[in-house]
Design a protein around this motif. Structure first.
Motif, PDB file in Angstrom:
ATOM      1  N   SER A   1       0.981  -1.132  -0.004  1.00  0.00           N
ATOM      2  CA  SER A   1       0.059   0.029  -0.075  1.00  0.00           C
ATOM      3  C   SER A   1       0.969   1.212  -0.121  1.00  0.00           C
ATOM      4  CB  SER A   1      -1.014  -0.041   1.339  1.00  0.00           C
ATOM      5  OG  SER A   1      -0.113   0.025   2.420  1.00  0.00           O
ATOM      6  N   PHE A   2       2.103   1.092   0.452  1.00  0.00           N
ATOM      7  CA  PHE A   2       3.013   2.356   0.516  1.00  0.00           C
ATOM      8  C   PHE A   2       3.185   2.794  -0.999  1.00  0.00           C
ATOM      9  CE2 PHE A   2       7.269   4.063   0.081  1.00  0.00           C
ATOM     10  CZ  PHE A   2       7.223   4.944   0.887  1.00  0.00           C
ATOM     11  N   ASN A   3       3.369   1.816  -1.886  1.00  0.00           N
ATOM     12  CA  ASN A   3       3.499   2.218  -3.460  1.00  0.00           C
ATOM     13  C   ASN A   3       2.201   3.121  -3.842  1.00  0.00           C
ATOM     14  OD1 ASN A   3       6.144   0.953  -3.437  1.00  0.00           O
ATOM     15  ND2 ASN A   3       5.205  -1.154  -4.015  1.00  0.00           N
ATOM     16  N   MET A   4       1.008   2.626  -3.400  1.00  0.00           N
ATOM     17  CA  MET A   4      -0.213   3.317  -3.750  1.00  0.00           C
ATOM     18  C   MET A   4      -0.053   4.944  -3.173  1.00  0.00           C
ATOM     19  SD  MET A   4      -4.043   2.488  -2.543  1.00  0.00           S
ATOM     20  CE  MET A   4      -3.845   3.033  -1.011  1.00  0.00           C
TER      21      MET A   4
ATOM     22  N   ARG B   1      16.360   6.161  -3.020  1.00  0.00           N
ATOM     23  CA  ARG B   1      16.448   5.596  -1.784  1.00  0.00           C
ATOM     24  C   ARG B   1      15.001   5.443  -1.186  1.00  0.00           C
ATOM     25  NH1 ARG B   1      19.649   9.204   1.873  1.00  0.00           N
ATOM     26  NH2 ARG B   1      19.479   7.580   3.150  1.00  0.00           N
ATOM     27  N   PHE B   2      14.134   6.130  -1.908  1.00  0.00           N
ATOM     28  CA  PHE B   2      12.825   6.398  -1.007  1.00  0.00           C
ATOM     29  C   PHE B   2      11.582   6.196  -2.206  1.00  0.00           C
ATOM     30  CE2 PHE B   2       9.567   7.979   1.379  1.00  0.00           C
ATOM     31  CZ  PHE B   2       9.664   7.394   2.682  1.00  0.00           C
ATOM     32  N   GLY B   3      11.372   5.422  -2.824  1.00  0.00           N
ATOM     33  CA  GLY B   3      10.377   5.427  -3.923  1.00  0.00           C
ATOM     34  C   GLY B   3      11.076   5.621  -5.431  1.00  0.00           C
ATOM     35  N   ASP B   4      10.022   6.268  -6.212  1.00  0.00           N
ATOM     36  CA  ASP B   4      10.581   6.421  -7.683  1.00  0.00           C
ATOM     37  C   ASP B   4      11.520   7.869  -7.882  1.00  0.00           C
ATOM     38  OD1 ASP B   4       9.632   4.085  -8.233  1.00  0.00           O
ATOM     39  OD2 ASP B   4       7.542   5.038  -8.990  1.00  0.00           O
ATOM     40  N   THR B   5      11.671   8.574  -6.912  1.00  0.00           N
ATOM     41  CA  THR B   5      12.571   9.880  -6.784  1.00  0.00           C
ATOM     42  C   THR B   5      13.529   9.732  -6.341  1.00  0.00           C
ATOM     43  OG1 THR B   5      10.172  11.093  -6.909  1.00  0.00           O
ATOM     44  CG2 THR B   5      12.182  12.217  -6.403  1.00  0.00           C
ATOM     45  N   CYS B   6      14.680  10.253  -6.980  1.00  0.00           N
ATOM     46  CA  CYS B   6      16.127  10.147  -6.504  1.00  0.00           C
ATOM     47  C   CYS B   6      16.217  11.150  -5.287  1.00  0.00           C
ATOM     48  CB  CYS B   6      17.150  10.435  -7.436  1.00  0.00           C
ATOM     49  SG  CYS B   6      17.288   9.031  -8.319  1.00  0.00           S
TER      50      CYS B   6
END
Length: 512
Positions: A59-62, A206-211
């Protein structure tokens, strides 16, 4: 060699689901961003990439995707503001360089979350190594937007807070010197520390799709300058609010302790002067606050977001560094749980332990949502009703022009500058020919140019021959000198003419 984590040769001596770091060369990607731990005997085991899949639920990806969509909306609002300030006149759009520079910083911050929404990048260089800005172009652009946007936003809310502090507390309106100084220092400082951060520290997934900024040497190049500027902004804002409360309390105190208006208890000069000064300061403060309440609200919101974001990321960096250097044992329960539950379906039992060692899911979601909402909340506070009405006037003036009626004769003579004046009558001796010409509809254009004695709008030159009625005793006469100087009651000629005109009128009435 295959990078499949399920391959025993790649896994090495590490138990599932960990992978042997010796099987992966230290070339490409962010090698220092691996989630690895030395288990002794020269064996180093690492979590598969991305590590967030083992710490946070699906759910974090959502929630991450929701924050990207919100950032896209905020980016659209920021672009609308910039286009409005560039196209519309300044008196209607109320543009200001402090607002323009701040919106540019917020636009860059939103762009960092919008880039992955379209590119959908692969976060991992190999099974244990995340991509960095040198191995992935999307990471380079999103990371640069995060760094530059964060510094620009922080710097310009500081200048915005300084401008309000000078106006409210010191009654000083910033001039051109403040304008050029703020532009030079603001953009120069932001570009300098952005280049240093990208060159010495770098960014990676490091944390999702954003650097985001790497943990190595990030304190000196990025976080300390960011927090110092945020601290100065907080002091200025706190001092401004404290001054507002002081003026308000002083005005309330003078009103509550005002002496009664009686002749026996007249106030002294000093007390009445203090009361008058307090009321003057309070009235001035109300006017300034009415003009600056939007700016104060924007500064408070953005300052809270930036400080909260910086504190969470610094805490994450310290946790990662402590784990990699074996300075903490908080990660041991999580690693033991992963060893017991190595499958993807069973790893949900270890999420709480992993978040306790690093950053909790609720805190991470709060950071994402606050960062994504900066564009929307700033845009809604900056968009005014006058801006929308200015756009309505702009499109109305472009697409709904009024069409005026133009006669064919005016169109025919529109290229002749002499046609701006009306036609005059030619003083020709043949009156009958002139009358016939007028009745036939043929126009005669005066040969006089504008300014040569003929008025621009003269009477028509058409006239008809006068036909005297049979029973009329009056005939048209030329104007006499008496008509130009006015009627004189003592003039017998005027009396005679007046009597003759009266008899003529009576005669016509009798006929009717």
């Amino acid at each position: 060699m295959s990078n499949d984590p399920n391959n025993p040769l790649v896994r090495g001596l590490c138990p599932a689901p960990f992978l042997d770091m010796a099987q992966y060369p230290n070339v490409g990607g962010n090698v220092q961003g691996r989630m690895c731990s030395d288990v002794g005997g020269g064996l180093t085991c690492c979590l598969p990439c991305p590590a967030t899949d083992w710490i946070y639920p699906q759910s974090f990806n959502m929630w991450y995707r929701i924050s990207q969509i919100i950032s896209a909306v905020g980016m659209a609002i920021s672009m609308f503001l910039l286009i409005s300030w560039a196209v519309l006149p300044a008196e209607k759009s109320r543009r200001h360089y402090l607002s323009v520079c701040l919106v540019i910083g917020i636009l860059l911050e939103c762009l960092a979350f919008v880039i992955p929404l379209g590119s959908k990048p692969n976060q991992c260089y190999n099974a244990i190594t995340p991509h960095d800005m040198r191995s992935d172009i999307a990471c380079a652009f999103s990371g640069a937007s995060v760094v530059l946007g964060g510094l620009v936003t922080t710097i310009w809310i500081c200048f915005r807070s300084l401008s309000m502090h000078l106006q409210i507390c010191w009654d000083i309106v910033p001039d051109k010197k403040f304008f050029f100084t703020s532009l030079g220092v603001g953009w120069g400082f932001a570009l300098l520390f952005s280049i240093l951060t990208l060159a010495l520290t770098g960014v990676s997934y490091r944390f999702g799709d954003t650097c985001h900024v790497n943990s190595t040497r990030s304190m000196g190049e990025f976080w300390i300058p960011l927090l110092v500027i945020a601290g100065i902004t907080a002091l200025l804002q706190f001092g401004t609010l404290l001054y507002c409360f002081k003026v308000y309390l002083a005005n309330a105190w003078t009103e509550s302790n005002a002496p009664p208006t009686q002749n026996s208890d007249l106030p002294s000069y000093s007390s009445s002067h203090r009361t008058h000064q307090a009321r003057i300061m309070y009235q001035r403060l109300k006017k300034v606050l009415w003009l600056q309440w939007r700016s104060m609200t924007i500064v408070v919101f953005l300052l809270v977001d930036i400080v909260f974001f910086a504190v969470v990321w610094i805490q994450l960096d310290y946790s990662v560094n402590d784990i990699s250097q074996h300075k903490t044992t908080t990660i041991v329960p999580f690693l033991a749980c992963i060893l017991v539950n190595p499958s993807i379906d069973a790893r949900s039992k270890c999420f709480e332990l992993g978040q306790r060692a690093l950053v909790g899911e609720k805190t991470s979601i709060a950071v994402l949502l606050l960062l994504s909402l900066t564009g929307i909340q700033t845009g809604l506070l900056m968009i005014r009703s006058s801006l929308l009405s200015a756009w309505v006037d702009f499109f109305r003036s472009r697409f709904s022009r009024k069409r005026e009626f133009v006669s064919l004769d005016a169109k025919r003579f529109s290229n002749d500058p002499r046609t701006i004046q009306m036609m005059e009558m030619h003083n020709t001796p043949n009156r009958v020919a002139s009358a016939n010409t007028a009745l036939s509809g043929t126009d005669t254009i005066s040969s006089k140019e504008p300014g040569e004695g003929s008025p621009y709008f003269a009477q028509s030159h058409f006239e008809r021959n006068y036909k005297q009625p049979r029973m009329s005793f009056s005939t048209p006469r030329p104007l006499s000198s008496h008509a130009t100087r006015g009627w004189d009651g003592n003039d017998t000629q005027s009396i005679g003419k007046s009597s003759l005109a009266k008899n003529s009128i009576d005669h016509h009435e009798n006929r009717i």
